[in-house]
Design an enzyme around this catalytic site. Structure first.
Site, short mmCIF file in Angstrom:
data_model
loop_
_atom_site.label_atom_id
_atom_site.label_comp_id
_atom_site.label_asym_id
_atom_site.label_seq_id
_atom_site.Cartn_x
_atom_site.Cartn_y
_atom_site.Cartn_z
CB ILE A 192 -0.99 -0.03 1.19
CG1 ILE A 192 -1.95 -1.21 1.03
CG2 ILE A 192 -1.78 1.27 1.30
CD1 ILE A 192 -2.92 -1.43 2.18
CG LEU A 194 6.31 0.06 -2.43
CD1 LEU A 194 6.66 -1.36 -2.87
CD2 LEU A 194 7.49 1.00 -2.70
CB ALA A 327 -10.26 -7.65 -2.60
CG HIS A 451 4.54 -12.61 -32.32
ND1 HIS A 451 5.53 -12.24 -31.43
CD2 HIS A 451 4.75 -11.92 -33.46
CE1 HIS A 451 6.33 -11.37 -32.03
NE2 HIS A 451 5.87 -11.15 -33.26
C1 LIG Z 1 -5.31 1.51 0.07
C2 LIG Z 1 -5.62 0.04 -0.05
C3 LIG Z 1 -5.45 -0.59 -1.27
C4 LIG Z 1 -5.75 -1.94 -1.42
N1 LIG Z 1 -5.56 -2.52 -2.63
C5 LIG Z 1 -5.86 -3.81 -2.80
C6 LIG Z 1 -5.73 -4.41 -4.07
O1 LIG Z 1 -5.35 -3.78 -5.04
N2 LIG Z 1 -6.08 -5.73 -4.20
C7 LIG Z 1 -6.51 -6.45 -3.14
O2 LIG Z 1 -6.80 -7.65 -3.31
N3 LIG Z 1 -6.64 -5.91 -1.91
C8 LIG Z 1 -6.33 -4.61 -1.72
N4 LIG Z 1 -6.51 -4.04 -0.48
C9 LIG Z 1 -6.96 -4.90 0.62
C10 LIG Z 1 -8.48 -5.14 0.52
O3 LIG Z 1 -9.15 -3.92 0.56
C11 LIG Z 1 -8.93 -6.04 1.65
O4 LIG Z 1 -8.16 -7.22 1.66
C12 LIG Z 1 -10.40 -6.42 1.48
O5 LIG Z 1 -11.21 -5.28 1.48
C13 LIG Z 1 -10.83 -7.37 2.60
O6 LIG Z 1 -12.17 -7.68 2.42
P1 LIG Z 1 -13.09 -8.06 3.67
O7 LIG Z 1 -14.45 -8.31 3.09
O8 LIG Z 1 -12.46 -9.11 4.47
O9 LIG Z 1 -13.10 -6.76 4.59
P2 LIG Z 1 -13.49 -5.23 4.32
O10 LIG Z 1 -13.38 -4.87 2.91
O11 LIG Z 1 -12.69 -4.46 5.31
O12 LIG Z 1 -15.02 -5.16 4.69
C14 LIG Z 1 -15.47 -5.39 5.98
C15 LIG Z 1 -16.82 -4.74 6.10
O13 LIG Z 1 -17.42 -5.14 7.32
C16 LIG Z 1 -18.09 -4.04 7.87
N5 LIG Z 1 -18.27 -4.30 9.29
C17 LIG Z 1 -17.32 -4.49 10.24
N6 LIG Z 1 -17.88 -4.78 11.42
C18 LIG Z 1 -19.21 -4.75 11.21
C19 LIG Z 1 -20.31 -4.97 12.04
N7 LIG Z 1 -20.18 -5.30 13.33
N8 LIG Z 1 -21.56 -4.86 11.52
C20 LIG Z 1 -21.73 -4.55 10.21
N9 LIG Z 1 -20.72 -4.33 9.37
C21 LIG Z 1 -19.47 -4.45 9.86
C22 LIG Z 1 -17.18 -2.87 7.56
O14 LIG Z 1 -17.89 -1.65 7.65
C23 LIG Z 1 -16.75 -3.21 6.15
O15 LIG Z 1 -17.62 -2.69 5.19
C24 LIG Z 1 -6.23 -2.68 -0.31
C25 LIG Z 1 -6.43 -2.06 0.92
C26 LIG Z 1 -6.13 -0.71 1.05
C27 LIG Z 1 -6.37 -0.06 2.37
#
Ligand SMILES: Cc1cc2nc3c(=O)[nH]c(=O)nc-3n(C[C@H](O)[C@H](O)[C@H](O)COP(=O)(O)OP(=O)(O)OC[C@H]3O[C@@H](n4cnc5c(N)ncnc54)[C@H](O)[C@@H]3O)c2cc1C
Length: 479
Positions: A192, A194, A327, A451
Site C-alpha cells: 500500500i 508503494l 480482496a 504474437h
Molecule cells: C489503500 C488500499 C489498497 C488496497 N488494494 C488492494 C488491491 O489492489 N487488491 C486487493 O486484493 N486488496 C487490496 N486491499 C486490501 C483489501 O481492501 C482487503 O483485503 C479487502 O477489502 C478485505 O475484504 P473483507 O471483506 O475481508 O473486509 P473489508 O473490505 O474491510 O469489509 C469489511 C466490512 O465489514 C463491515 N463491518 C465491520 N464490522 C461490522 C459490524 N459489526 N456490523 C456490520 N458491518 C461491519 C465494515 O464496515 C466493512 O464494510 C487494499 C487495501 C487498502 C487499504
C-alpha cells in the site's frame, strides 16, 4: 417474531458481499449487515476494497500514471503534448465516481439476487442469533441457521506517529489529499505504501519512504524485488531501508519525523506523512460475550481451512481471519463458505492466490519464491526472461522488468511465477491457472502464445527453465 434467515453475513466487503450473493444464488434465505456510511450518511456496500482500498487507489494510480506517461514518455513515441498540469480536484472527482459506480453495483446485485440488506452494526449474540443496531440506535434481533463474519480490517497505527486531522494520515487519508504535498513521507515500503507513494510522486511530490526492514519486499522473489527497487528509485522514490521511525512532532503545517538507521539518529521534515505499516483484523463489537468464537494470538478470528470458527454454524472469512489480506482471497473464502453451508463440497487452494503491487511497472506473483522453496528444502530450477527482449513490450515502450518461473527440479511442477512488468497484474492470471491445474514448466513451454503479446515473456521464462528460451542469446545448449 424476528425474521429468520438461513445465513446472516456481517460485513459487506468483498468477503461478505460475495458470500451473501453466492448463498442467495444457492437458494438460501440470506441477509447481509453493513455499518459503513459514506460522507452523505448513506449505508454503502463494498467495505474497505470499494470505498478506501483497491478501487479508489487504482483510480488514482491509473490517472497519475496516464499523466506521467503523457508528460514524460509521449514525446519518445512521437506525440507532442506541451506542458501538462494535473487537476487534482478532477482526479478526486473521477475516483469518487468510480467508487459510486462500484458501490451502487453491489446494492443492485443484492436486489437482483434477493439478499436482504440490513443497515447497522451486527453482533453475534449466540451461535444462531445476530443483533443489529441501526444507525438510529434501534436494536433488532434476527435468527440464523448460519452466521458468516466478514468484518475486515483497519490500518495499524504506531505510537511514534499518532494520526492527526490532515498532516499525519493513514491510507484512507492519502486518497483524499486535495493538493500535491511538496515533501511527502511514507512510513512502510510495503504494497500500500508503494502504491500511494507512487501516486503522489507522479503528481509532483518528493517522496521519502521509511522502511524499518533491511530487505525490500521480503515476500517477493528477490530477483523481482531487486529489479523493482531499481526501477522505483529511478522514478524518484527515495526508499530508505533499515529506517526505523522513533517519533514525530507536528510543527505548524509540517511534521518532523525522527528515525534511526545504520548511521544513527536522523530527522526529516514533511508536509504530509502517510502511515502505511500494515492492517490489523477488525472484530470490535462483532462478538457478544460468551459466544465462544475464539481469536488467535494476533487478534484474528481463529478458523480452520474451511473458515469454520470454534463455534459450529459460525464462519469467518477475509481480512478478519489468517492469511493474505487481499480482496480476492476474501471473496473466494466467501464462495467456499456459502457452498459449504448449502451442503456442497468446497475447498480453497491457498497456494494459488496471486498478489499484485500496482506500481509502474506492476509487480505480481503467485506461489513460492525461489528463496521460500529453497528454505523449504525443495530443489528448484528457474527460468527468467526480460521484457526488453519481448517485441510487444518494446512496441508498448514498456521494456522494463522480467518474468520468472520457479519449478520443482525433479518433477518440473511450477511452484511459483513472479513478474515485474507493465500489466503484470493481468499476466499473473496465467501463472495462477497453471498452478491451479498443476502444470509443469514444460506444459507452458509447449503452449502456443499469441504474437506479439507480453504474455510471450511467460512462455519464454517457461522455456528458459530448461535453458531453451528462443529470444535469449545466452541460453543453455539443448540436451
Ligand atoms: C489503500 C488500499 C489498497 C488496497 N488494494 C488492494 C488491491 O489492489 N487488491 C486487493 O486484493 N486488496 C487490496 N486491499 C486490501 C483489501 O481492501 C482487503 O483485503 C479487502 O477489502 C478485505 O475484504 P473483507 O471483506 O475481508 O473486509 P473489508 O473490505 O474491510 O469489509 C469489511 C466490512 O465489514 C463491515 N463491518 C465491520 N464490522 C461490522 C459490524 N459489526 N456490523 C456490520 N458491518 C461491519 C465494515 O464496515 C466493512 O464494510 C487494499 C487495501 C487498502 C487499504
Amino acid at each position: 417474531m424476528a425474521d429468520k434467515f438461513d445465513v446472516i453475513v456481517i460485513g459487506a466487503g468483498p468477503g461478505g458481499y460475495v458470500a451473501a450473493i453466492r448463498a442467495a444464488q444457492l437458494g438460501l434465505k440470506t441477509a447481509c449487515v453493513e455499518k459503513w456510511v459514506n460522507k452523505e450518511g448513506k449505508t454503502v456496500h463494498g467495505g474497505t476494497c470499494l470505498n478506501v482500498g483497491c478501487i479508489p487507489s487504482k483510480a488514482l494510480l491509473e490517472t497519475s500514471h496516464k499523466f506521467v506517461e503523457a508528460r514524460d514518455h509521449y514525446d519518445e513515441i512521437g506525440i507532442e503534448v506541451g506542458e501538462l498540469t494535473p487537476n487534482i480536484a478532477k482526479m478526486l472527482e473521477f475516483k469518487e465516481k468510480v467508487i459510486a459506480k462500484n458501490v451502487g453495483g453491489i446494492s443492485a446485485l443484492f436486489k437482483a439476487n434477493g439478499v436482504t440488506a440490513l443497515e447497522g452494526t451486527g453482533k453475534v449474540i449466540s451461535s444462531k442469533q445476530v443483533e443489529v443496531t441501526g444507525h438510529d440506535g434501534e436494536k433488532a434481533t434476527y435468527d440464523a441457521d448460519n452466521i458468516v463474519i466478514a468484518s475486515g480490517s483497519v490500518p495499524v497505527e504506531i505510537p511514534p506517529t499518532p494520526l492527526t486531522d490532515n498532516l499525519i494520515v493513514d491510507s484512507s487519508g492519502a486518497l483524499e489529499f486535495t493538493e500535491v504535498p511538496k515533501r511527502l513521507g511514507v512510513i512502510g515500503a510495503g504494497v500500500i505504501g508503494l502504491e500511494l507513494g507512487s501516486v503522489w510522486s507522479r503528481l509532483g511530490s518528493e517522496v521519502t519512504m521509511l522502511e524499518a526492514m533491511d530487505t525490500f519486499l521480503p515476500v517477493v522473489d528477490q530477483a523481482v524485488a531487486k529489479e523493482t527497487l531499481k526501477l522505483l528509485k529511478k522514478q524518484g522514490l527515495d526508499i530508505k531501508l533499515g529506517a526505523r521511525v522513533t517519533g514525530s512532532e507536528v510543527k505548524g503545517n509540517e511534521v518532523v519525523v525522527k528515525y534511526t538507521d545504520s548511521k544513527g539518529e536522523q530527522e526529516v521534515t514533511f508536509d504530509k506523512l502517510i502511515v502505511c505499516v500494515g492492517r490489523r483484523p477488525y472484530t470490535q463489537g462483532v462478538l457478544g460475550d460468551d459466544v465462544g468464537v475464539k481469536l488467535d494470538e494476533r487478534g484474528f478470528i481463529f478458523v480452520d481451512d474451511h473458515c469454520r470458527t470454534s463455534v459450529p454454524g459460525v464462519y469467518a472469512i477475509g481480512d478478519c481471519v489468517r492469511g493474505l489480506m487481499l480482496a480476492h482471497k476474501a471473496s473466494e473464502e466467501g464462495v467456499m463458505v456459502a457452498d459449504i453451508i448449502a451442503g456442497h463440497k468446497a475447498e480453497m487452494n491457498y497456494d494459488a492466490i496471486p498478489s499484485v503491487i500496482y506500481t509502474a511497472p506492476e509487480v505480481a506473483w503467485v506461489g513460492m519464491t525461489e528463496e521460500e522453496a529453497k528454505s523449504a528444502g525443495i530443489e528448484v530450477k528457474t527460468g527468467s526472461f526480460p521484457f526488453s527482449a519481448n517485441g510487444r513490450a518494446l512496441a508498448n515502450n514498456a521494456p522494463d522488468g522480467l518474468a520468472k518461473i520457479v519449478a520443482d527440479a525433479e518433477t518440473d511442477r511450477i511452484l511459483g511465477v513472479h513478474i515485474v512488468s507493465q500489466h503484470a497484474g493481468e499476466l499473473i492470471a496465467q501463472g495462477v491457472i497453471a498452478m491451479e491445474f498443476g502444470s509443469s514448466a514444460e506444459d507452458l513451454a509447449l503452449t502456443c502464445y499469441a504474437h506479439p503479446s507480453t504474455s510471450e515473456a511467460i512462455h519464454e521464462a517457461a522455456l528458459a527453465v530448461d535453458g531453451h528460451a528462443i529470444h535469449m542469446a545466452n541460453r543453455k545448449k539443448r540436451k
